[in-house]
Design an enzyme around this catalytic site. Structure first.
Site, PDB file in Angstrom:
ATOM      1  N   GLU A 124      -7.934  10.752   5.378  1.00 50.05           N
ATOM      2  CA  GLU A 124      -7.570   9.399   5.825  1.00 50.05           C
ATOM      3  C   GLU A 124      -6.866   9.446   7.170  1.00 50.05           C
ATOM      4  O   GLU A 124      -7.170   8.689   8.084  1.00 50.05           O
ATOM      5  CB  GLU A 124      -6.676   8.717   4.787  1.00 50.05           C
ATOM      6  CG  GLU A 124      -7.498   8.119   3.653  1.00 50.05           C
ATOM      7  CD  GLU A 124      -6.662   7.699   2.464  1.00 50.05           C
ATOM      8  OE1 GLU A 124      -5.423   7.664   2.587  1.00 50.05           O
ATOM      9  OE2 GLU A 124      -7.248   7.422   1.408  1.00 50.05           O
TER      10      GLU A 124
ATOM     11  N   GLN B  60       0.912   2.478  43.741  1.00 55.44           N
ATOM     12  CA  GLN B  60       1.398   3.649  43.008  1.00 55.44           C
ATOM     13  C   GLN B  60       1.815   3.280  41.571  1.00 55.44           C
ATOM     14  O   GLN B  60       1.594   4.042  40.634  1.00 55.44           O
ATOM     15  CB  GLN B  60       2.595   4.236  43.755  1.00 55.44           C
ATOM     16  CG  GLN B  60       2.789   5.701  43.493  1.00 55.44           C
ATOM     17  CD  GLN B  60       3.919   6.282  44.320  1.00 55.44           C
ATOM     18  OE1 GLN B  60       4.865   5.567  44.677  1.00 55.44           O
ATOM     19  NE2 GLN B  60       3.833   7.544  44.628  1.00 55.44           N
TER      20      GLN B  60
ATOM     21  N   GLY C 200       0.797  -1.225   0.000  1.00 56.22           N
ATOM     22  CA  GLY C 200       0.000   0.000   0.000  1.00 56.22           C
ATOM     23  C   GLY C 200       0.827   1.272   0.000  1.00 56.22           C
ATOM     24  O   GLY C 200       0.428   2.280  -0.583  1.00 56.22           O
TER      25      GLY C 200
HETATM   26  C1  LIG Z   1      -7.417   0.034   9.990  1.00 52.83           C
HETATM   27  C2  LIG Z   1      -6.993   0.032   8.549  1.00 52.83           C
HETATM   28  C3  LIG Z   1      -7.915   0.320   7.569  1.00 52.83           C
HETATM   29  C4  LIG Z   1      -7.538   0.320   6.227  1.00 52.83           C
HETATM   30  N1  LIG Z   1      -8.480   0.606   5.290  1.00 52.83           N
HETATM   31  C5  LIG Z   1      -8.139   0.617   4.000  1.00 52.83           C
HETATM   32  C6  LIG Z   1      -9.123   0.892   3.002  1.00 52.83           C
HETATM   33  O1  LIG Z   1     -10.308   1.102   3.304  1.00 52.83           O
HETATM   34  N2  LIG Z   1      -8.743   0.908   1.712  1.00 52.83           N
HETATM   35  C7  LIG Z   1      -7.456   0.675   1.337  1.00 52.83           C
HETATM   36  O2  LIG Z   1      -7.187   0.730   0.150  1.00 52.83           O
HETATM   37  N3  LIG Z   1      -6.509   0.377   2.250  1.00 52.83           N
HETATM   38  C8  LIG Z   1      -6.816   0.345   3.571  1.00 52.83           C
HETATM   39  N4  LIG Z   1      -5.866   0.054   4.514  1.00 52.83           N
HETATM   40  C9  LIG Z   1      -4.540  -0.341   4.082  1.00 52.83           C
HETATM   41  C10 LIG Z   1      -3.496   0.742   4.219  1.00 52.83           C
HETATM   42  O3  LIG Z   1      -3.690   1.758   3.267  1.00 52.83           O
HETATM   43  C11 LIG Z   1      -2.156   0.043   4.041  1.00 52.83           C
HETATM   44  O4  LIG Z   1      -1.990  -0.847   5.130  1.00 52.83           O
HETATM   45  C12 LIG Z   1      -1.018   1.011   3.986  1.00 52.83           C
HETATM   46  O5  LIG Z   1      -1.072   1.765   2.802  1.00 52.83           O
HETATM   47  C13 LIG Z   1       0.332   0.274   4.041  1.00 52.83           C
HETATM   48  O6  LIG Z   1       0.388  -0.705   3.055  1.00 52.83           O
HETATM   49  P1  LIG Z   1       0.766  -2.228   3.393  1.00 52.83           P
HETATM   50  O7  LIG Z   1      -0.040  -2.670   4.559  1.00 52.83           O
HETATM   51  O8  LIG Z   1       0.675  -3.013   2.140  1.00 52.83           O
HETATM   52  O9  LIG Z   1       2.263  -2.162   3.898  1.00 52.83           O
HETATM   53  P2  LIG Z   1       3.573  -2.012   3.010  1.00 52.83           P
HETATM   54  O10 LIG Z   1       3.405  -0.916   2.016  1.00 52.83           O
HETATM   55  O11 LIG Z   1       3.965  -3.339   2.490  1.00 52.83           O
HETATM   56  O12 LIG Z   1       4.589  -1.560   4.124  1.00 52.83           O
HETATM   57  C14 LIG Z   1       5.080  -2.484   5.104  1.00 52.83           C
HETATM   58  C15 LIG Z   1       6.081  -1.785   5.986  1.00 52.83           C
HETATM   59  O13 LIG Z   1       7.175  -1.300   5.208  1.00 52.83           O
HETATM   60  C16 LIG Z   1       7.375   0.092   5.439  1.00 52.83           C
HETATM   61  N5  LIG Z   1       7.794   0.731   4.190  1.00 52.83           N
HETATM   62  C17 LIG Z   1       7.108   0.755   3.023  1.00 52.83           C
HETATM   63  N6  LIG Z   1       7.801   1.434   2.094  1.00 52.83           N
HETATM   64  C18 LIG Z   1       8.941   1.856   2.693  1.00 52.83           C
HETATM   65  C19 LIG Z   1      10.067   2.615   2.258  1.00 52.83           C
HETATM   66  N7  LIG Z   1      10.163   3.080   1.005  1.00 52.83           N
HETATM   67  N8  LIG Z   1      11.039   2.868   3.150  1.00 52.83           N
HETATM   68  C20 LIG Z   1      10.976   2.399   4.416  1.00 52.83           C
HETATM   69  N9  LIG Z   1       9.936   1.670   4.888  1.00 52.83           N
HETATM   70  C21 LIG Z   1       8.937   1.405   4.035  1.00 52.83           C
HETATM   71  C22 LIG Z   1       6.029   0.620   5.894  1.00 52.83           C
HETATM   72  O14 LIG Z   1       6.171   1.779   6.707  1.00 52.83           O
HETATM   73  C23 LIG Z   1       5.503  -0.558   6.706  1.00 52.83           C
HETATM   74  O15 LIG Z   1       6.009  -0.532   8.011  1.00 52.83           O
HETATM   75  C24 LIG Z   1      -6.204   0.037   5.856  1.00 52.83           C
HETATM   76  C25 LIG Z   1      -5.268  -0.238   6.852  1.00 52.83           C
HETATM   77  C26 LIG Z   1      -5.651  -0.242   8.179  1.00 52.83           C
HETATM   78  C27 LIG Z   1      -4.609  -0.544   9.225  1.00 52.83           C
END
Ligand SMILES: Cc1cc2nc3c(=O)[nH]c(=O)nc-3n(C[C@H](O)[C@H](O)[C@H](O)COP(=O)(O)OP(=O)(O)OC[C@H]3O[C@@H](n4cnc5c(N)ncnc54)[C@H](O)[C@@H]3O)c2cc1C
Length: 326
Positions: free
Chosen positions: A244, A281, A133
Site C-alpha cells: 500500500e 531567480q 481508517g
Molecule cells: C488516494 C487514496 C486512496 C485510498 N484507497 C483506499 C482503498 O482502496 N481502500 C480503502 O479501504 N481505503 C482507501 N483509502 C483510505 C485510507 O486507507 C484512509 O484514508 C486512511 O486509512 C485514514 O483513514 P481516515 O481517512 O478515515 O482518517 P482517520 O482515521 O479518521 O484519521 C484522520 C486524522 O487523524 C489522525 N489520527 C488517527 N488516529 C490517530 C491517533 N491515534 N493519534 C493521532 N492522530 C491520529 C490521522 O493521522 C489523520 O490525520 C484511500 C485513501 C486515499 C487518500
C-alpha cells in the site's frame, strides 16, 4: 539522475512503461475521468494486462513477471504521471495480489489472482470504514460463520475502483471474545447479491477511478474465500502496509514529476515585467528546490524497494515504506 542505479533490463522496463503511458492511454481518458464522464476505466486495466504490466512481482505462472520492488517502483512512477486515479487503479492488483499471493490458498491464487493479472477480473480493497481508517482494529464490519460460508455485514468507504470491481478484498471482525488483533479475518468477496456500491465520490485528483462506499448486506462468502487463517488478518494487514505504501510512494513520484514538468514548462512561456518568468531567480530557486526534493524522495523509494527485495524484516520494511510514502 537515477539511471545510474538501474540495470540495462530495468531501464528497458522504464521505457516500456513510458511507451505504454504515451501510446495506450488517450489524453481524452484522463480529461474525461477528471470531469467524471468515466465511471471506471476498465479498458485501461485490460490494456495494462495485455501489455503484461500488472502485478510485475508475481510469478510468471500466475501472469506476473517474477520481478522485484526495485523494478515495480520504476514502472509505478511512469504510470503515476497519469495522476492518482490511474496510478491507484494500476496498483490495486499489486496490493490485493500481495495478500492473495502471500497468504491465500492455491485455489484463491488461481481463481482470483491469475485472472486479475490477465485483466479478466478487476479488484478493490475494502479496509477503511465510515468511522475511520487509521483505527484498523476497531473494524465493525462483521463476518459470522454459518456452515460452509460466512455472512458478511458492514460498510467500507474510500474504496478505489469499487465501481468496477468484480471482487473485493475485505477485512471483517470474526469474533468478540479475543483482543482486536486476534479477531479480524480477511476475505475475498465476489460482487454479487448483497454487495452494493453506494456512492462514487468526486474526490479531487481521484475522480473517474470508481472510488466509492461499499455496503455489504447479508453477503454469503464461501469459507474457501478466507485469506490465510481465521482471525489471522493482523499479519496480513501489517504485510499489506508494504504494497500500500510502496505503491503510493512510487506513484506520487510520477505525479509530482508530471506536475513539475508542467510548472517548469509554464515558466518558459509566461512573461512578466518584460521577460519570461524562468529568468527570475526566485522562480528558478523554486524549480531547483522541487527537483532536488523529488530526487531525494526517489532515493528513499529506491532504497525502500531494494531493502524489501533484500528481505529486511517486516517491522523495518514498514518503517522504510512509511517514510517513503510521506
Ligand atoms: C488516494 C487514496 C486512496 C485510498 N484507497 C483506499 C482503498 O482502496 N481502500 C480503502 O479501504 N481505503 C482507501 N483509502 C483510505 C485510507 O486507507 C484512509 O484514508 C486512511 O486509512 C485514514 O483513514 P481516515 O481517512 O478515515 O482518517 P482517520 O482515521 O479518521 O484519521 C484522520 C486524522 O487523524 C489522525 N489520527 C488517527 N488516529 C490517530 C491517533 N491515534 N493519534 C493521532 N492522530 C491520529 C490521522 O493521522 C489523520 O490525520 C484511500 C485513501 C486515499 C487518500
Amino acid at each position: 539522475m537515477f539511471e545510474f542505479m538501474l540495470t540495462e533490463e530495468q531501464r528497458k522496463l522504464v521505457l516500456e512503461a513510458a511507451e505504454f503511458v504515451k501510446t495506450k492511454v488517450p489524453k481524452e481518458l484522463v480529461l474525461d475521468m477528471d470531469e467524471e464522464k468515466v465511471k471506471y476505466p476498465r479498458e485501461y486495466i485490460e490494456a495494462l494486462a495485455e501489455a503484461n504490466l500488472l502485478g510485475l512481482r508475481f510469478p510468471k505462472s500466475l501472469g506476473g513477471r517474477g520481478l522485484g520492488w526495485a523494478e515495480e517502483v520504476t514502472v509505478i512512477e511512469e504510470i503515476g504521471a497519469l495522476g492518482t486515479s490511474l496510478g491507484c487503479l494500476y496498483s490495486l492488483p499489486s496490493i490485493v495480489g500481495e495478500a492473495i499471493h502471500k497468504f491465500g490458498s492455491e485455489y484463491l491464487q488461481e481463481k482470483y489472482l491469475a485472472p486479475t493479472l490477465k485483466g479478466e477480473l478487476c479488484t478493490a480493497e475494502g479496509l477503511t470504514e465510515p468511522r475511520g481508517g487509521s483505527d484498523f482494529f476497531g473494524a465493525t464490519t462483521r463476518a459470522v460463520r454459518q456452515g460452509d460460508h460466512y455472512v458478511l455485514n458492514g460498510q467500507k468507504r474510500f474504496i478505489v475502483g469499487a465501481e468496477g470491481a468484480d471482487y473485493f478484498m475485505v477485512y471483517a471482525k470474526t469474533r468478540d471474545d479475543a483482543p482486536p488483533h486476534e479477531s479480524i479475518s480477511a476475505f475475498i468477496v465476489d460482487r454479487g447479491p448483497g454487495v452494493e456500491v453506494k456512492h462514487v465520490y468526486g474526490l479531487m485528483g481521484t475522480r473517474g477511478g470508481g472510488t466509492g462506499r461499499v455496503v455489504f448486506r447479508d453477503v454469503k462468502v464461501p469459507v474457501e474465500n478466507i485469506i490465510g487463517e481465521e482471525h489471522g488478518a493482523s499479519k496480513i494487514f501489517y504485510q499489506m502496509m508494504v504494497p500500500e505504501r510502496m505503491t503510493s510512494a512510487a506513484g506520487a513520484l510520477g505525479t509530482a514529476r508530471a506536475a513539475l514538468d508542467v510548472a517548469a514548462r509554464y515558466s518558459t512561456k509566461r512573461k512578466a515585467f518584460g521577460k519570461k518568468i524562468k529568468d527570475f531567480q526566485g522562480v528558478n530557486f523554486k524549480i531547483a528546490e522541487s527537483l532536488t526534493r523529488l530526487d531525494a524522495a526517489r532515493a528513499l523509494v529506491y532504497t525502500a524497494a531494494r531493502a524489501i527485495d533484500a528481505g529486511i524484516d517486516s517491522g523495518r520494511a514498514r518503517r522504510y515504506v512509511s517514510e517513503a510514502k510521506k
